[in-house]
Design a protein around this motif. Structure first.
Motif, mmCIF file in Angstrom:
data_model
loop_
_atom_site.group_PDB
_atom_site.id
_atom_site.type_symbol
_atom_site.label_atom_id
_atom_site.label_comp_id
_atom_site.label_asym_id
_atom_site.label_seq_id
_atom_site.Cartn_x
_atom_site.Cartn_y
_atom_site.Cartn_z
ATOM 1 N N HIS A 232 0.837 -1.206 0.000
ATOM 2 C CA HIS A 232 0.000 0.000 0.000
ATOM 3 C C HIS A 232 0.869 1.252 0.000
ATOM 4 O O HIS A 232 0.660 2.179 -0.795
ATOM 5 C CB HIS A 232 -0.916 -0.004 1.224
ATOM 6 N N LEU A 233 1.886 1.241 0.842
ATOM 7 C CA LEU A 233 2.787 2.401 0.902
ATOM 8 C C LEU A 233 3.522 2.569 -0.424
ATOM 9 O O LEU A 233 3.661 3.689 -0.943
ATOM 10 C CB LEU A 233 3.789 2.231 2.055
ATOM 11 N N LEU A 234 3.958 1.454 -0.975
ATOM 12 C CA LEU A 234 4.669 1.508 -2.262
ATOM 13 C C LEU A 234 3.736 2.053 -3.338
ATOM 14 O O LEU A 234 4.118 2.884 -4.164
ATOM 15 C CB LEU A 234 5.143 0.103 -2.648
ATOM 16 N N HIS A 235 2.525 1.584 -3.294
ATOM 17 C CA HIS A 235 1.532 1.993 -4.287
ATOM 18 C C HIS A 235 1.300 3.501 -4.239
ATOM 19 O O HIS A 235 1.061 4.153 -5.262
ATOM 20 C CB HIS A 235 0.227 1.250 -4.009
ATOM 21 N N LEU A 236 1.370 4.033 -3.026
ATOM 22 C CA LEU A 236 1.190 5.479 -2.874
ATOM 23 C C LEU A 236 2.397 6.244 -3.416
ATOM 24 O O LEU A 236 2.352 7.462 -3.562
ATOM 25 C CB LEU A 236 0.982 5.835 -1.394
ATOM 26 N N GLY A 237 3.471 5.511 -3.671
ATOM 27 C CA GLY A 237 4.643 6.178 -4.242
ATOM 28 C C GLY A 237 5.845 6.239 -3.309
ATOM 29 O O GLY A 237 6.904 6.730 -3.675
ATOM 30 N N HIS A 238 5.681 5.741 -2.099
ATOM 31 C CA HIS A 238 6.806 5.766 -1.162
ATOM 32 C C HIS A 238 7.885 4.784 -1.599
ATOM 33 O O HIS A 238 7.581 3.720 -2.143
ATOM 34 C CB HIS A 238 6.341 5.405 0.251
ATOM 35 N N ARG A 239 9.115 5.128 -1.394
ATOM 36 C CA ARG A 239 10.205 4.207 -1.670
ATOM 37 C C ARG A 239 11.091 4.048 -0.437
ATOM 38 O O ARG A 239 11.659 3.006 -0.185
ATOM 39 C CB ARG A 239 11.054 4.704 -2.856
ATOM 40 N N ARG A 240 11.222 5.116 0.315
ATOM 41 C CA ARG A 240 12.000 5.021 1.551
ATOM 42 C C ARG A 240 11.024 4.737 2.690
ATOM 43 O O ARG A 240 10.449 5.642 3.299
ATOM 44 C CB ARG A 240 12.758 6.329 1.769
ATOM 45 N N ILE A 241 10.869 3.457 2.938
ATOM 46 C CA ILE A 241 9.868 3.018 3.913
ATOM 47 C C ILE A 241 10.536 2.371 5.119
ATOM 48 O O ILE A 241 11.295 1.413 4.977
ATOM 49 C CB ILE A 241 8.913 1.990 3.253
ATOM 50 N N GLY A 242 10.265 2.904 6.282
ATOM 51 C CA GLY A 242 10.847 2.342 7.501
ATOM 52 C C GLY A 242 9.981 1.228 8.067
ATOM 53 O O GLY A 242 8.830 1.051 7.667
ATOM 54 N N MET A 243 10.549 0.491 8.993
ATOM 55 C CA MET A 243 9.761 -0.569 9.640
ATOM 56 C C MET A 243 9.952 -0.515 11.151
ATOM 57 O O MET A 243 11.077 -0.457 11.652
ATOM 58 C CB MET A 243 10.164 -1.944 9.113
ATOM 59 N N LEU A 244 8.847 -0.540 11.874
ATOM 60 C CA LEU A 244 8.901 -0.626 13.336
ATOM 61 C C LEU A 244 8.581 -2.076 13.673
ATOM 62 O O LEU A 244 7.418 -2.495 13.613
ATOM 63 C CB LEU A 244 7.882 0.316 13.957
ATOM 64 N N ALA A 245 9.625 -2.821 13.965
ATOM 65 C CA ALA A 245 9.459 -4.257 14.172
ATOM 66 C C ALA A 245 9.224 -4.593 15.637
ATOM 67 O O ALA A 245 9.872 -4.040 16.525
ATOM 68 C CB ALA A 245 10.694 -4.994 13.658
ATOM 69 N N GLY A 246 8.280 -5.495 15.876
ATOM 70 C CA GLY A 246 8.024 -5.940 17.245
ATOM 71 C C GLY A 246 9.176 -6.808 17.728
ATOM 72 O O GLY A 246 9.571 -7.740 17.036
ATOM 73 N N GLY A 247 9.706 -6.458 18.862
ATOM 74 C CA GLY A 247 10.821 -7.234 19.400
ATOM 75 C C GLY A 247 10.335 -8.618 19.781
ATOM 76 O O GLY A 247 9.200 -8.797 20.187
#
Lengths: 401, 401
Positions: A232-247
């Motif tokens: 979805h984020l990519l589709h919106l045009g984002h390329r620099r996408i961060g991730m908040l990963a659950g420990g």
DNA sequence: CCTCCGTCCGGAAGCGCTTTCATCACGCGG
DNA sequence: CCGCGTGATGAAAGCGCTTCCGGACGGAGG
């Protein structure tokens, strides 16, 4: 004192009670006071002293204990027949069965689970191992599970298995031992040793909220859910996408890498090389998300969007962003997974998963395992569907006017 | 099929098994398949046909059942002595007690709760009646309770008693009957009839998350908490203060009027006559709060601040306000009660209550009731402290620059 | 008319524990 | 040196239920 009690038995044998015995039953030990008062009330008599109980706190035993024998007597049959009749065994005349049923109903009979179990029947209890009952996800899972178990007249016994020490303790002591017919493991991975330990319970095991190899399970496809979010984020045009990963030090998630690998795969498929610098790992909580987001903001080139492993983390991220004076989604998009009720309130875009339904299905698996004749060859691993819920925290990059 | 099983007993008595009996035990009824497989595994032998279980799904019973007799034998004493030793009864030589303890530990002995209970002991189980396990408040309560019960080696059996029909059903069937030593009622009022029914269980009853007359209880002073919230708004200068009241058709709150009456009293004390028009009642949820807030906004003269009975409602209100284009707190202040973890994330001003601690204390009350010798004359009604948590959703009226 | 084989039922044996009652060993004053 | 109180222990009686076994009974088959 007014709480002193004497066993009928001791009394009825005249005054042959030795002083030792009297002392013992007269002075309830820390472990026996209550039982004397309530549970053996049918054998006990309260000897009220001068300070009679003012609160009317006399022994509460109000219902007489109705036994199978009572039912049998009323129906004019033997206890054996009554048991068979109530248990739907064959070789009981229809008329007899009916009479017994009526008698049982009339007397409001409930079989003693203890006696029943002791004599070889089931306990009618299911243990649920849950890491963190107060988190919405688990509460919801429990709610679904409870509904299903209740329908099957099974009781739910809750065991919190949170941190590593809880976990160790649980598997070491195995408090569920000899107490339940089945165990439901909520959303955490079970390692080999623990698996063996669980197997030694000699009960059915079901996993919910995630997959566990070798047990029947219900969950969602974490990888797919993650892809939905990142795509979805990519589709919106984002390329620099961060991730908040659950420990996941405690292996709370059976598929810890599902959501993370989805992020990598999605980026690669979009022709963007995943930048590990954009991954911030933190506890599965709002605070965790807030803190992880802060770390990402500290980068020389922060992301234009972040994918959080759960809604709580996403909401934490939103707070950090607002505090930093950034607008969501104009300056930075945020997406989570779960569809927590508060996601709707805070207008958070997310990938919804049917949590209560997972609990419900897990309940069904338990019932199948208990009532079913043969266990399926290969433990079923159900994947429930997820779907994207568009709300207000995602927008194309640079959407600020 | 490969799941056909024959009782050892039947086998050992030669082939005198009648065909009827064989048919019965050979074809597991819907209710017996699993039990044959697991629970009576010690009496049963699996007769594998040609299609032998490929999954290695042989009967799981791995631990041999260790009985009190085994322990006694190992310790070189009788079962009676072993029982006394383990039960901390007097008149057991210290050395003997020690030996028995060691033997029990070595054999990893766990008393069969069924047998124990059947013979007059406690069940070691506590029922918890909870309206809505997935709400944070209840999850937190359960978590506190669980910790305390676990420490006392008691198991927690969860019963959801939500809507009116659940409630009726529960009290009619009383599924906790003969199954638990105590009942903890979470945050809902118990009426006379229900009280009587509960009393007929013959167990200890404790209330948490609210007060229930005649039971020991832990909770907060709802009136005081409400005053703290409303007084804060008054102190900021607000006079037209609305209230988002939690609906209570199901008597979910034992003190339904505590928070409401606080609002009235505070306003009166400040010289402002409470305007009932400013009270909007709705379910205790985000959606409820959102909807109730919308109603207040529809008034000809909306309030300048609102007091919500809980944080979820407050958050719902905030959403409604934002959607209406109003700023919080510049245009309208909002305050809740609870200090939900998401309140911190959303910067919601609130009155914090120690929820987990309430659960913990309730657990202590249960343990006291079970272990204690005499119940207190007057059931203790503990009030835990609350405090105002200042965050960003409250400000003086007309604070917009 | 007498087996033989079902069906239906009652007697009785546990399930594993707690508790009572009886027993035994010990030490003491008379 | 005997009787007796005292503390430690064992034998045994249940707790309420399920299930095994065998007996009674009746119809079918020889």
């Amino acid at each position: 004192m007014c709480v002193s009690q004497v066993k009928c038995a001791a009394r009825s044998h005249g005054d042959s009670v030795t002083s030792g015995a009297t002392r013992w039953s007269g002075r309830p030990s820390p472990a026996s006071g209550f039982w004397n008062r309530f549970h053996t009330a049918c054998h006990a008599r309260v000897v009220t002293g001068d300070t009679a109980e003012p609160q009317g706190r006399v022994p509460l035993r109000a219902v007489a204990r109705v036994t199978l024998d009572d039912v049998a007597r009323r129906a004019g049959v033997s206890a054996a027949t009554a048991s068979r009749a109530l248990g739907d065994h064959p070789h009981v005349a229809e008329a007899t069965r009916h009479r017994v049923r009526e008698a049982a109903a009339a007397l409001d009979y409930v079989a003693s689970p203890e006696a029943s179990r002791l004599a070889g029947g089931p306990t009618g209890r299911v243990a649920v191992l849950v890491p963190h009952p107060s988190r919405w996800f688990f509460g919801e899972l429990i709610e679904g599970l409870e509904a299903e178990l209740r329908a099957a007249e099974l009781d739910l016994v809750l065991f919190r298995v949170g941190g590593p020490e809880d976990r160790r303790d649980f598997f070491a002591r195995l408090p569920a031992r000899r107490k339940v017919d089945a165990v439901v493991v909520l959303a955490f991975a079970v390692d080999e040793a623990e698996h063996a330990r669980l197997a030694s319970l000699g009960v059915a095991v079901v996993a919910a909220g995630g997959r566990v190899a070798s047990y029947p399970s219900v969950g969602i496809d974490d990888h797919r859910a993650g892809r939905r979010a990142v795509d979805h984020l990519l589709h919106l045009g984002h390329r620099r996408i961060g991730m908040l990963a659950g420990g996941d030090e405690q292996r709370l998630s059976p598929d810890p890498d599902g959501r993370s690998s989805a992020w990598r795969a999605a980026l690669r498929d979009a022709g963007a090389e995943p930048d590990e610098e954009l991954v911030a790992t933190a506890p599965w909580s709002g605070e965790g998300g807030a803190e992880a987001m802060a770390r990402l903001l500290g980068l020389s080139t922060p992301p234009t969007a972040v994918f959080a492993h759960c809604d709580e983390m996403a909401l934490g991220a939103v707070r950090t962003l607002r505090r930093a004076g950034l607008r969501v989604p104009e300056d930075l998009s945020v997406i989570g997974i779960d569809d927590h009720p508060l996601a709707a309130l805070t207008d958070l875009t997310t990938v919804a998963q049917p949590v209560r339904e997972q609990g419900r299905r897990a309940g069904e698996l338990v019932v199948d395992a208990l009532r079913g004749s043969a266990p399926p060859r290969v433990p079923p691993a159900e994947m429930l569907p997820t779907h994207l819920v568009l709300r207000g925290t995602t927008a194309p990059p640079g959407a600020a006017r």
